[in-house]
Design a protein around this motif. Structure first.
Motif, PDB file in Angstrom:
ATOM      1  N   VAL A  69      14.970   2.117  -1.680  1.00  0.00           N
ATOM      2  CA  VAL A  69      13.548   1.461  -0.619  1.00  0.00           C
ATOM      3  C   VAL A  69      12.877   0.819  -1.738  1.00  0.00           C
ATOM      4  CG1 VAL A  69      13.028   1.878   0.819  1.00  0.00           C
ATOM      5  CG2 VAL A  69      14.905   3.227   0.824  1.00  0.00           C
ATOM      6  N   ASP A  70      12.220  -0.812  -1.475  1.00  0.00           N
ATOM      7  CA  ASP A  70      11.315  -1.371  -1.735  1.00  0.00           C
ATOM      8  C   ASP A  70      10.279  -1.319  -0.775  1.00  0.00           C
ATOM      9  OD1 ASP A  70      12.510  -1.547  -3.829  1.00  0.00           O
ATOM     10  OD2 ASP A  70      13.648  -3.512  -3.892  1.00  0.00           O
ATOM     11  N   SER A  71       9.453  -0.694  -1.019  1.00  0.00           N
ATOM     12  CA  SER A  71       8.124  -1.140   0.162  1.00  0.00           C
ATOM     13  C   SER A  71       7.282  -2.474   0.032  1.00  0.00           C
ATOM     14  CB  SER A  71       8.212   0.658   0.147  1.00  0.00           C
ATOM     15  OG  SER A  71       8.495   1.008   0.371  1.00  0.00           O
ATOM     16  N   VAL A  72       6.489  -2.967   1.304  1.00  0.00           N
ATOM     17  CA  VAL A  72       5.444  -3.687   0.458  1.00  0.00           C
ATOM     18  C   VAL A  72       4.764  -4.131   1.284  1.00  0.00           C
ATOM     19  CG1 VAL A  72       5.327  -6.376   0.414  1.00  0.00           C
ATOM     20  CG2 VAL A  72       7.824  -5.387  -0.502  1.00  0.00           C
ATOM     21  N   ASP A  73       3.195  -3.950   0.828  1.00  0.00           N
ATOM     22  CA  ASP A  73       2.567  -4.226   1.565  1.00  0.00           C
ATOM     23  C   ASP A  73       1.409  -4.749   0.621  1.00  0.00           C
ATOM     24  OD1 ASP A  73       1.558  -2.745   4.535  1.00  0.00           O
ATOM     25  OD2 ASP A  73      -0.393  -3.847   3.388  1.00  0.00           O
ATOM     26  N   ILE A  74       0.750  -5.715   1.390  1.00  0.00           N
ATOM     27  CA  ILE A  74      -0.967  -6.119   0.554  1.00  0.00           C
ATOM     28  C   ILE A  74      -1.883  -5.695   0.573  1.00  0.00           C
ATOM     29  CG2 ILE A  74      -1.773  -7.096   2.762  1.00  0.00           C
ATOM     30  CD1 ILE A  74      -1.764  -9.670   0.679  1.00  0.00           C
ATOM     31  N   ASP A  75      -2.150  -4.546   1.402  1.00  0.00           N
ATOM     32  CA  ASP A  75      -3.011  -3.523   1.314  1.00  0.00           C
ATOM     33  C   ASP A  75      -2.853  -2.837  -0.165  1.00  0.00           C
ATOM     34  OD1 ASP A  75      -4.998  -1.190   1.867  1.00  0.00           O
ATOM     35  OD2 ASP A  75      -5.778  -2.828   3.036  1.00  0.00           O
ATOM     36  N   ALA A  76      -3.793  -2.812  -1.028  1.00  0.00           N
ATOM     37  CA  ALA A  76      -3.860  -1.603  -2.491  1.00  0.00           C
ATOM     38  C   ALA A  76      -4.428  -0.179  -2.076  1.00  0.00           C
ATOM     39  CB  ALA A  76      -5.095  -1.887  -3.381  1.00  0.00           C
ATOM     40  N   ARG A  77      -4.806   0.004  -0.819  1.00  0.00           N
ATOM     41  CA  ARG A  77      -4.725   1.542   0.339  1.00  0.00           C
ATOM     42  C   ARG A  77      -3.677   2.122   0.834  1.00  0.00           C
ATOM     43  NH1 ARG A  77      -9.565   0.276   3.778  1.00  0.00           N
ATOM     44  NH2 ARG A  77      -7.455  -1.366   3.788  1.00  0.00           N
ATOM     45  N   CYS A  78      -2.942   1.226   0.978  1.00  0.00           N
ATOM     46  CA  CYS A  78      -1.426   1.377   1.059  1.00  0.00           C
ATOM     47  C   CYS A  78      -0.485   1.771   0.125  1.00  0.00           C
ATOM     48  CB  CYS A  78      -0.881   0.753   2.250  1.00  0.00           C
ATOM     49  SG  CYS A  78      -2.175   0.639   4.230  1.00  0.00           S
ATOM     50  N   ILE A  79      -0.355   0.835  -0.459  1.00  0.00           N
ATOM     51  CA  ILE A  79       0.327   0.844  -1.776  1.00  0.00           C
ATOM     52  C   ILE A  79       0.109   1.863  -2.593  1.00  0.00           C
ATOM     53  CG2 ILE A  79       1.548  -0.035  -4.199  1.00  0.00           C
ATOM     54  CD1 ILE A  79       2.673  -0.999  -1.082  1.00  0.00           C
ATOM     55  N   LYS A  80      -1.270   2.291  -2.372  1.00  0.00           N
ATOM     56  CA  LYS A  80      -2.422   3.863  -3.807  1.00  0.00           C
ATOM     57  C   LYS A  80      -0.854   4.326  -2.472  1.00  0.00           C
ATOM     58  CE  LYS A  80      -5.617   5.994  -5.121  1.00  0.00           C
ATOM     59  NZ  LYS A  80      -6.434   6.712  -4.397  1.00  0.00           N
ATOM     60  N   PHE A  81      -1.182   5.402  -1.405  1.00  0.00           N
ATOM     61  CA  PHE A  81      -0.820   6.280  -0.557  1.00  0.00           C
ATOM     62  C   PHE A  81       0.526   6.595  -0.299  1.00  0.00           C
ATOM     63  CE2 PHE A  81       0.625   7.790   3.905  1.00  0.00           C
ATOM     64  CZ  PHE A  81       0.214   9.703   3.229  1.00  0.00           C
ATOM     65  N   VAL A  82       0.463   5.096  -0.208  1.00  0.00           N
ATOM     66  CA  VAL A  82       2.873   5.470  -0.816  1.00  0.00           C
ATOM     67  C   VAL A  82       2.978   5.565  -1.899  1.00  0.00           C
ATOM     68  CG1 VAL A  82       4.958   3.647  -0.584  1.00  0.00           C
ATOM     69  CG2 VAL A  82       3.498   3.664   1.249  1.00  0.00           C
ATOM     70  N   GLY A  83       2.527   5.041  -2.959  1.00  0.00           N
ATOM     71  CA  GLY A  83       2.816   5.795  -4.141  1.00  0.00           C
ATOM     72  C   GLY A  83       2.642   7.239  -4.980  1.00  0.00           C
ATOM     73  N   GLU A  84       1.057   7.836  -4.424  1.00  0.00           N
ATOM     74  CA  GLU A  84       1.256   9.281  -3.922  1.00  0.00           C
ATOM     75  C   GLU A  84       2.100   9.941  -3.315  1.00  0.00           C
ATOM     76  OE1 GLU A  84      -2.726   8.788  -2.443  1.00  0.00           O
ATOM     77  OE2 GLU A  84      -3.660   8.553  -4.488  1.00  0.00           O
ATOM     78  N   THR A  85       2.487   9.841  -2.014  1.00  0.00           N
ATOM     79  CA  THR A  85       3.357   9.991  -1.535  1.00  0.00           C
ATOM     80  C   THR A  85       4.911  10.221  -1.634  1.00  0.00           C
ATOM     81  OG1 THR A  85       2.466   9.653   0.473  1.00  0.00           O
ATOM     82  CG2 THR A  85       4.804  10.598   0.391  1.00  0.00           C
ATOM     83  N   VAL A  86       5.236   9.579  -2.457  1.00  0.00           N
ATOM     84  CA  VAL A  86       6.270   9.512  -2.904  1.00  0.00           C
ATOM     85  C   VAL A  86       6.678  10.189  -4.505  1.00  0.00           C
ATOM     86  CG1 VAL A  86       7.862   7.941  -4.787  1.00  0.00           C
ATOM     87  CG2 VAL A  86       7.579   6.385  -2.800  1.00  0.00           C
ATOM     88  N   GLU A  87       5.484  10.685  -5.170  1.00  0.00           N
ATOM     89  CA  GLU A  87       5.645  11.379  -6.103  1.00  0.00           C
ATOM     90  C   GLU A  87       5.540  12.536  -5.654  1.00  0.00           C
ATOM     91  OE1 GLU A  87       1.787  11.574  -9.333  1.00  0.00           O
ATOM     92  OE2 GLU A  87       3.159   9.565  -9.649  1.00  0.00           O
ATOM     93  N   LYS A  88       4.884  13.191  -4.601  1.00  0.00           N
ATOM     94  CA  LYS A  88       4.320  14.590  -4.271  1.00  0.00           C
ATOM     95  C   LYS A  88       5.194  14.808  -3.940  1.00  0.00           C
ATOM     96  CE  LYS A  88       0.319  14.236  -1.666  1.00  0.00           C
ATOM     97  NZ  LYS A  88      -0.631  14.083  -1.115  1.00  0.00           N
ATOM     98  N   MET A  89       5.945  13.455  -2.746  1.00  0.00           N
ATOM     99  CA  MET A  89       7.808  14.345  -2.418  1.00  0.00           C
ATOM    100  C   MET A  89       9.322  14.186  -3.291  1.00  0.00           C
ATOM    101  SD  MET A  89       6.660  13.129   1.877  1.00  0.00           S
ATOM    102  CE  MET A  89       7.391  14.798   2.197  1.00  0.00           C
ATOM    103  N   ASP A  90       8.820  13.800  -4.758  1.00  0.00           N
ATOM    104  CA  ASP A  90      10.233  13.017  -5.338  1.00  0.00           C
ATOM    105  C   ASP A  90      10.545  12.164  -4.943  1.00  0.00           C
ATOM    106  OD1 ASP A  90      10.827  13.742  -7.647  1.00  0.00           O
ATOM    107  OD2 ASP A  90      12.349  14.996  -7.520  1.00  0.00           O
TER     108      ASP A  90
END
Length: 180
Positions: A69-90
């Motif tokens: 799943v490639d997840s695209v957004d222009i907002d840095a805060r959204c991408i940061k949150f998705v990245g943190e969630t990806v890491e947290k949930m493996d």
């Protein structure tokens, strides 16, 4: 926001306040995934989530076993949150990408089985989403582009339109590649 099914079923995800998002409701998401699962085996799909926001659809796809799943957004805060969630949930299948969606669609050379787009309702360029997806060959044969949109978008006039679904105030239009 919660994940409905899959490996992370019933997990709640709390997005930080202040993100410029309008997450898809659980009722609409459940209806949408019933349609998707009646047509596809999610465990065989390469997916693209445009205007990902909190990653609501992305997590649901990954939890249900999507290959990528490639997840695209222009907002840095959204991408940061998705990245943190990806890491947290493996979630190793998710790749957060910070980019303007329209620039991304013009540059990407990959192709996908399922593309989901949930742009801001006040976006003027709704028609450009299917146009760029089809022109760029981003949708595999038999694949779907699903766009969440306001009630007044005349999606049925766009080439490749397949069907419209409505869940409360949430509208989805499904497209298939007209060249396929």
């Amino acid at each position: 926001m919660r994940i409905i099914r899959g490996t992370h079923k019933s997990r709640r995800i709390q997005a930080p306040k202040g993100l410029p998002v309008r997450p898809t409701t659980d009722v609409a998401k459940e209806g949408l995934f019933n349609i998707i699962e009646n047509h596809f085996d999610i465990e065989e799909l390469h997916c693209l989530d445009l205007f990902t926001g909190t990653g609501n659809i992305t997590y649901e796809l990954a939890s249900r076993g999507a290959l990528s799943v490639d997840s695209v957004d222009i907002d840095a805060r959204c991408i940061k949150f998705v990245g943190e969630t990806v890491e947290k949930m493996d979630f190793s299948s998710i790749r957060p990408i910070r980019s303007n969606v329209f620039v991304f669609l013009k540059r990407i050379k990959a192709s996908y089985d399922l593309i989901f787009a949930d742009p801001p309702y006040d976006l003027k360029e709704y028609d450009l989403i299917p146009e760029l997806v089809f022109k760029g060959g981003l949708l595999k044969t038999g694949g779907w582009l699903i766009v969440e949109h306001p009630f007044n978008w005349e999606s049925h006039k766009i080439q490749g339109f397949r069907e419209h679904r409505k869940y409360g105030k949430v509208n989805f239009s499904i497209f298939q590649n007209p060249q396929a």
